[in-house]
Design an enzyme around this catalytic site. Sequence first.
Site, PDB file in Angstrom:
ATOM      1  N   HIS A   1      11.567 -31.890  17.168  1.00 26.70           N
ATOM      2  CA  HIS A   1      12.732 -32.561  17.748  1.00 26.70           C
ATOM      3  C   HIS A   1      13.987 -31.721  17.537  1.00 26.70           C
ATOM      4  O   HIS A   1      15.074 -32.127  17.909  1.00 26.70           O
ATOM      5  CB  HIS A   1      12.978 -33.909  17.057  1.00 26.70           C
TER       6      HIS A   1
ATOM      7  N   THR B   1       7.600 -37.851  23.591  1.00 26.44           N
ATOM      8  CA  THR B   1       6.909 -36.898  22.717  1.00 26.44           C
ATOM      9  C   THR B   1       5.415 -37.207  22.606  1.00 26.44           C
ATOM     10  O   THR B   1       4.564 -36.312  22.709  1.00 26.44           O
ATOM     11  CB  THR B   1       7.517 -36.956  21.294  1.00 26.44           C
TER      12      THR B   1
ATOM     13  N   ARG C   1      14.438 -37.059  29.022  1.00 30.09           N
ATOM     14  CA  ARG C   1      14.336 -38.391  29.624  1.00 30.09           C
ATOM     15  C   ARG C   1      15.731 -38.934  29.898  1.00 30.09           C
ATOM     16  O   ARG C   1      16.686 -38.569  29.189  1.00 30.09           O
ATOM     17  CB  ARG C   1      13.604 -39.306  28.630  1.00 30.09           C
TER      18      ARG C   1
HETATM   19  P1  A3P Z   1       9.801 -46.990  25.523  1.00 28.36           P
HETATM   20  O1  A3P Z   1      10.370 -47.334  24.201  1.00 28.36           O
HETATM   21  O2  A3P Z   1      10.841 -46.961  26.608  1.00 28.36           O
HETATM   22  O3  A3P Z   1       8.630 -47.796  25.909  1.00 28.36           O
HETATM   23  P2  A3P Z   1       8.471 -40.705  21.790  1.00 28.36           P
HETATM   24  O4  A3P Z   1       7.014 -40.492  21.989  1.00 28.36           O
HETATM   25  O5  A3P Z   1       9.299 -39.482  22.054  1.00 28.36           O
HETATM   26  O6  A3P Z   1       8.784 -41.396  20.519  1.00 28.36           O
HETATM   27  O7  A3P Z   1       8.924 -41.658  22.977  1.00 28.36           O
HETATM   28  C1  A3P Z   1       8.448 -42.958  22.998  1.00 28.36           C
HETATM   29  C2  A3P Z   1       8.601 -43.514  24.395  1.00 28.36           C
HETATM   30  O8  A3P Z   1       7.579 -42.983  25.235  1.00 28.36           O
HETATM   31  C3  A3P Z   1       8.450 -45.008  24.383  1.00 28.36           C
HETATM   32  O9  A3P Z   1       9.269 -45.481  25.447  1.00 28.36           O
HETATM   33  C4  A3P Z   1       6.966 -45.138  24.672  1.00 28.36           C
HETATM   34  O10 A3P Z   1       6.571 -46.395  25.157  1.00 28.36           O
HETATM   35  C5  A3P Z   1       6.765 -44.053  25.714  1.00 28.36           C
HETATM   36  N1  A3P Z   1       5.385 -43.583  25.795  1.00 28.36           N
HETATM   37  C6  A3P Z   1       4.485 -43.467  24.786  1.00 28.36           C
HETATM   38  N2  A3P Z   1       3.322 -43.012  25.253  1.00 28.36           N
HETATM   39  C7  A3P Z   1       3.478 -42.831  26.571  1.00 28.36           C
HETATM   40  C8  A3P Z   1       2.592 -42.382  27.611  1.00 28.36           C
HETATM   41  N3  A3P Z   1       1.334 -42.048  27.351  1.00 28.36           N
HETATM   42  N4  A3P Z   1       3.083 -42.323  28.867  1.00 28.36           N
HETATM   43  C9  A3P Z   1       4.352 -42.666  29.129  1.00 28.36           C
HETATM   44  N5  A3P Z   1       5.223 -43.117  28.193  1.00 28.36           N
HETATM   45  C10 A3P Z   1       4.795 -43.189  26.940  1.00 28.36           C
END
Ligand code: A3P
Length: 328
Positions: A133, A70, A155
């Site tokens: 969400h 997200t 994902r």
């Molecule tokens: P991990 O916990 O596997 O590292 P959300 O944003 O939906 O809460 O999802 C968080 C997940 O996206 C986390 O995964 C986080 O590290 C990853 N994430 C956050 N920023 C990101 C980015 N710029 N590029 C890729 N993944 C990212």
Amino acid sequence: SGGGSEKGDDDSSSFTSTLPTREGWWAAPLFRQHGCWVTARLARSVELVQAEFKPRPDDVLLATFPKSGTTWLKALAFALINRSRHPIITSDDHPLLSSNPHDLVPFLELPDRSLRPVAELEALPSPRLLCTHLPPALLPPGMLMTSSRAVYLCREPKDVFVSYWHHVRTLSQESLVDYDKAFELFCEGVSVCGPVWEHYLEYWKLSKRNPSSSRVLFLKYEEMMAHPARHVRKLAEFLGVPFTEEEESGGVVEEVVRLCSFQNLKDLPVNTHGVSGQIGAAVANPIKNSLWFRSGKVGDWENHLTQEMAHRLDCIVEEKLKGSGLTF
Ligand code: A3P
């Protein structure tokens, strides 16, 4: 997001008392609303948003299951849509350098909407960039109307589970279940906004329903990680802000990818030391921006799941998605 900022959840309304319920991952029980597991507070937020939020035809909705990327999608969409106002290359004062993506793109629903009234969303100028969400069935009426656009990012479910586990554990929720129990619940589809496969399928079906006008762009985290530039172009086109030739030759696509990359965002002072106000955490207990950046890898589940666990979840997801054309 993900209901993860709640502590105790004793404000269940008469509304939730009519819904099927189960113990959740922490002290907040979950309620099944239109097939989706929500906490009492989230149910209340959904109720408020459904009653008060007025969709506009030019709204752009970013939709994800919690922990599917997200934060990344918010950053990318914000950077693309606002690049005439906030040029990517020339600016060292781009909002993404000083604000967490969650403070730039608000959620429709929040773990506790009472902290931030829906009127805040009404006050935003058009076209609004919003995030959710919620599965389609819980969106406010008319939200996915024919003229509005939504981008869905999903994902690989094992990585989602691992990411979500770390998320709730970092928030040290009261009475958090143990790791094995959390995995068990996830396999049963029981987590905030779950079952994960239902969430994916509902948006997948919407994205397939009308491919000619393609009002829902369906993206996968793994594919975006493998080919970020290609997906940034696709996203820009879908959002109605395609790259010009000048931008292409000027390297703007690559610069958007770099600006929004995990490492770049993670290392910014605002994300190492800042806290987010927009996410709806209690003012006394704001969420640290660093929570949104953990490892940012594809396949990190290998470090956290046994082969048996992985096989089990794979089989469940495969079975649930069978015949849909969606695979991981
Ligand atoms: P991990 O916990 O596997 O590292 P959300 O944003 O939906 O809460 O999802 C968080 C997940 O996206 C986390 O995964 C986080 O590290 C990853 N994430 C956050 N920023 C990101 C980015 N710029 N590029 C890729 N993944 C990212």
